[in-house]
Design an enzyme around this catalytic site. Sequence first.
Site, PDB file in Angstrom:
ATOM      1  N   GLN A 332       0.880  -1.172   0.000  1.00 44.97           N
ATOM      2  CA  GLN A 332       0.000   0.000   0.000  1.00 44.97           C
ATOM      3  C   GLN A 332       0.913   1.216   0.000  1.00 44.97           C
ATOM      4  O   GLN A 332       1.932   1.223   0.693  1.00 44.97           O
ATOM      5  CB  GLN A 332      -0.869  -0.020   1.262  1.00 44.97           C
ATOM      6  N   GLU A 424      -4.944   6.563   1.071  1.00 45.02           N
ATOM      7  CA  GLU A 424      -4.666   5.129   1.046  1.00 45.02           C
ATOM      8  C   GLU A 424      -4.351   4.805  -0.412  1.00 45.02           C
ATOM      9  O   GLU A 424      -5.251   4.571  -1.212  1.00 45.02           O
ATOM     10  CB  GLU A 424      -5.912   4.370   1.532  1.00 45.02           C
ATOM     11  N   THR A 500      -0.784  -2.916   7.334  1.00 48.27           N
ATOM     12  CA  THR A 500      -0.727  -4.373   7.233  1.00 48.27           C
ATOM     13  C   THR A 500      -1.611  -4.777   6.064  1.00 48.27           C
ATOM     14  O   THR A 500      -2.607  -5.470   6.223  1.00 48.27           O
ATOM     15  CB  THR A 500      -1.130  -5.013   8.575  1.00 48.27           C
ATOM     16  N   HIS A 501      -1.271  -4.236   4.911  1.00 49.06           N
ATOM     17  CA  HIS A 501      -2.047  -4.487   3.699  1.00 49.06           C
ATOM     18  C   HIS A 501      -1.122  -5.089   2.650  1.00 49.06           C
ATOM     19  O   HIS A 501      -0.931  -4.515   1.591  1.00 49.06           O
ATOM     20  CB  HIS A 501      -2.658  -3.184   3.169  1.00 49.06           C
ATOM     21  N   ASN A 502      -0.528  -6.221   2.969  1.00 46.35           N
ATOM     22  CA  ASN A 502       0.316  -6.921   2.018  1.00 46.35           C
ATOM     23  C   ASN A 502      -0.586  -7.763   1.130  1.00 46.35           C
ATOM     24  O   ASN A 502      -1.560  -8.341   1.617  1.00 46.35           O
ATOM     25  CB  ASN A 502       1.304  -7.831   2.758  1.00 46.35           C
TER      26      ASN A 502
END
Lengths: 571, 264
Positions: A332, A424, A500-502
């Site tokens: 992200q 984002e 924590t947007h893998n």
Amino acid sequence: MATKLPKTDVVVVGVGWGGGIIAAELTKAGMNVVGLERGKERKTEDYYMVHDELRYALRYEMFQDLSKETITFRGNEKIRSLPMRSYGSFLLGDGLGGAGVHWNGMTFRFLPYDFQIKTQTIERYGKKKIPDGMTIQDWGITYDELEPYFLKFEKMAGIGGEENPLGGKRSEKYPTPPMQVSPVMKLFSDACKGLKYHPYIMPSANLSEQYTNPDGVARAACQYCGFCERFGCEYGAKADPVVTVLPVAKNTGKFELRTHSNVRRILHKGGKATGVLYIDTTTGEEYEQPADIVVMTSYVFNNTRLLLLSNMGKPYDSKSGTGVIGRNYAYQVEAAAGVGFFEEKEFNLFSGAGAMAMTMDDFNGDNFDHKDLNFIHGGSISYSQGGNRPIQNNTVPPGTPGWGKDFKAASIKYANRNVSVWAEGSCMPYRHHFLDLDPAYKDEFGDPLIRITFDFEERDREMVKFLGAKCGQILKEMGADKVVAYTEQGPYEITHYQSTHNTGGVIMGDSPDTSAVNNYLQMWDFDNCFVVGASAFAHNGGYNPTGTVGALSYRAAEGIIKYHKKPGSLA
Amino acid sequence: MANETEEQDLKDHKEPDQSRRNFLKNTGYAVGGLVVGGVVGSLLRSPNKSTTNNNTGNTTENKAPAGEAVNFNQALMYFTQEQFLITEAATERLFPADDNGPGAKELGVAYFIDHQLAGEWGLNGREYMQGPFFKGETTQGYQGRLKRREIFDIGLQEMQNYSNKKFQKKFKDLTPEEQDTVLKAFETDEVKLTTISASGFFKTLFGSTMEGAYADPLYGGNGNMGGWKLKNFPGNQMSYTKIIEQDKFEKITPVSLREHLPHS
């Protein structure tokens, strides 16, 4: 020698959102499911002492113990990969409910553009718009096809929100009303409207009112206590697997949960998965759990790692750009933001909820013309009021010393006078961004760690310049006395928290040459193995991923039930 | 637990009795179906003023009426006395007492750091500390083999050495301005160290100073919730539903986790 256990219909590896949804849907359909979770059991009553910023936010109470297993990272293939020794960039979930417990609850549906990104980009701008090395591809499913599953997730979790004026079409309203609107949210909304943008209240899993979902699960309303992200919810108000889908699975009598069970291999024979090999971490004993269907529902990294360790699917090779396991890793882009300082006004910023926010999509997806821009896609722009906890919130105006008397005075003065607006940012896949097994570093059992090869690209720097300026513009319009806009994207660093947007590694698509799973998240190469999670994302959109993970999990559950009745490829 | 009458009221959507706690009213807890738990009711103990000397700073307002208040938590688990004095003096410069209120010393920050070093954090207990060790890129983060305890041992000794060399005095005996000179030399890596990074140590020292000022007082810092009072942070509150939409800034007396101890 591993102890061989009796066979079950389905074994689920990792019991978070993916595993919980799969377990609930399959057991309701009459199937027997064993859920293996490497961490401990969790329940709402664990959180009596949860308002502890040090323990949960700084000492990482709820996250994976890195002394046992971590990831390694390098910015490119020329650099030696080294282990992430302590937490920074992202926080790996652990224990029942996984990362689904410590999230904020921001719940989006990816845009119609996301699912057909390659086709739509070429249609509007031509092939040349996609730079060399960028490996975007359509997801093998459309927004319209996925819409019923989004709705199902939203109803289960009790998502509250306003309709996104620039989002995909909804077949029904959100099941609960939006969150309350704080004075700063109102400032953001008015400012955006003044700039002719389209703000709306962010869809939230924090529960704006008490709610009973279609499964009969009742939950309490959010109290805006200001301890959400990195914390569990003491009210059960924030939707997480432990307070939604897992009680449903348990109630059927067909779900057997085994915590402290760490899966090391998927077993297979002749193109079929036959079960899994796991360790009971309390005794060190090895068990084989045979199953007709194996569903992998751990986080992005372990989904990919377990397939590589188990020799399942063709590993991705960056030199030739062929192979699929580990392909299209993305993240992200979070650098675009702005901070505004208010001299005359003090806000109740200590209060809030993880997904109590105002957001807009005017610069997300392809909602704006990219003809003269050096990037595709974009990001949502938001103000969120999650609760300014005192250790981690010491934002001071530029020029303030980093410590000492003046720092102290400024950090106190602005504690309730600084407002962040942030983007984002979406993240595109590239041929040279991928996951594979590290050649040097091992976990506690001696198995190789997963290795990330990733950095930000020119496209990201261009997008951050553009979105950061917009964040600053909105803050000025909100009336901040001093505004700092963050418009520069540096190199990717594993050291500081971003999100924590893998995503990616086991991506979905319509061809076995460029994807690992079909649009039911069924492996092309092993039709009785399903791989569920953000590992299926072919790129990452301009939103938090959980809403889309939830929809894909429901889609996969439907596929597994179909497969159970009539085995074979569902594509 | 909410009693049956309360649950019944909620089912019938009646306005609950005014005497009930607001947070309970607003949660609308448990309305049939599968009850999935929740922290509800009877959590908040009323603060017991006669026992507040258990874990506080050195403020006079908190002394028990009869005799001297003793805070048994203020002793050392890891530091030597010398290390403690350097830490206390250094953190006070990072976060000094001023017109706003107490600084690091009064808040008990050096005790906090001592207690943290004595436990898991000091031993990097939940971090990946296996070799091989290589110096990496900045983007790859800390790659040393030393644990935080060892880094503090070295860092504090080097601060003492630097003070002795430059000012011929121990760090704690320097003037505040001289102490700042030493701290700046570490912050900017002007001090050349071979075993640890001077600026890395400074960052850890600063970070743990913020933690010690603002973590729940149960950890030995934030004495008397003095850190929270500086920022008007209310600490451990069950609900903000009443003020979440309110424009006016609300000053709320802080509450610590101690108020969540179970009834015996």
